[in-house]
Enzyme design. Sequence first.
Site, short mmCIF file in Angstrom:
data_model
loop_
_atom_site.label_atom_id
_atom_site.label_comp_id
_atom_site.label_asym_id
_atom_site.label_seq_id
_atom_site.Cartn_x
_atom_site.Cartn_y
_atom_site.Cartn_z
N HIS A 53 -1.19 -14.30 -65.15
CA HIS A 53 -1.33 -13.68 -66.46
C HIS A 53 -2.27 -14.54 -67.32
O HIS A 53 -2.58 -15.68 -66.99
CB HIS A 53 0.03 -13.52 -67.16
CG HIS A 53 0.74 -14.80 -67.45
ND1 HIS A 53 1.86 -15.22 -66.76
CD2 HIS A 53 0.49 -15.78 -68.35
CE1 HIS A 53 2.26 -16.38 -67.24
NE2 HIS A 53 1.44 -16.74 -68.19
P1 TYD Z 1 6.83 -15.77 -66.89
O1 TYD Z 1 6.09 -16.15 -68.11
O2 TYD Z 1 6.45 -14.49 -66.21
O3 TYD Z 1 6.78 -16.95 -65.85
P2 TYD Z 1 5.52 -17.53 -65.03
O4 TYD Z 1 4.30 -17.24 -65.81
O5 TYD Z 1 5.80 -18.97 -64.91
O6 TYD Z 1 5.49 -16.88 -63.70
O7 TYD Z 1 8.36 -15.74 -67.27
C1 TYD Z 1 9.38 -15.50 -66.30
C2 TYD Z 1 10.55 -14.84 -67.00
O8 TYD Z 1 11.12 -15.70 -67.98
C3 TYD Z 1 10.16 -13.55 -67.70
O9 TYD Z 1 11.20 -12.62 -67.48
C4 TYD Z 1 10.13 -13.92 -69.16
C5 TYD Z 1 11.09 -15.09 -69.26
N1 TYD Z 1 10.69 -16.07 -70.26
C6 TYD Z 1 11.39 -16.20 -71.43
O10 TYD Z 1 12.37 -15.48 -71.69
N2 TYD Z 1 11.02 -17.14 -72.34
C7 TYD Z 1 9.95 -17.95 -72.11
O11 TYD Z 1 9.63 -18.81 -72.98
C8 TYD Z 1 9.21 -17.80 -70.89
C9 TYD Z 1 8.02 -18.66 -70.60
C10 TYD Z 1 9.61 -16.86 -69.99
#
Ligand code: TYD
Length: 149
Positions: free
Chosen positions: A59
């Site tokens: 992303h």
């Molecule tokens: P995501 O940002 O997609 O993780 P990565 O980029 O590391 O693969 O986040 C994973 C999950 O955690 C998603 O369901 C959103 C949640 N999340 C939160 O609730 N708060 C946060 O601060 C972050 C970073 C993620």
Amino acid sequence: MKFLLKGKRMEDYKLIDFQILGDERGSLIAIEQGYDVPFDIKRVYYIFDTKDGVNRGFHAHINLKQICIAVKGSCIFVLDDGYKREEIKLANPNQGLLIEGLIWREMKDFSPNCILVVLASEHYSENDYIRDYNKFKEFVIEKEKTEKY
Ligand code: TYD
């Protein structure tokens, strides 16, 4: 390696070296808003116990600024500005990867012991995520148009 600036837009991301305050007992690093972090820290999160072979991220963010620090172990960041990709390995607790611009990021090759701490400029908001690569490219093109005028 102090600053690694191969991105198309030079300020989109860079590595920052933090000072290690060590003595005979061991090491300590202090990270202070305004001195070491060029934004107000509204959120801290960390990624750990990443399973073998798992890749994360995939992303970009519209407004969010982040500093990512592998305080233990290592992982690789793939950074994509819409034109080219660069891989940066985070493996030192005294090094932070500042990502400020419109950058597609993927994380891979997490060591089993990796603890990746992220300092973030905003509270969590799904609206700030661009999770589709083609949409990300559209954002890059739009941003360039506004930067030209
Ligand atoms: P995501 O940002 O997609 O993780 P990565 O980029 O590391 O693969 O986040 C994973 C999950 O955690 C998603 O369901 C959103 C949640 N999340 C939160 O609730 N708060 C946060 O601060 C972050 C970073 C993620």
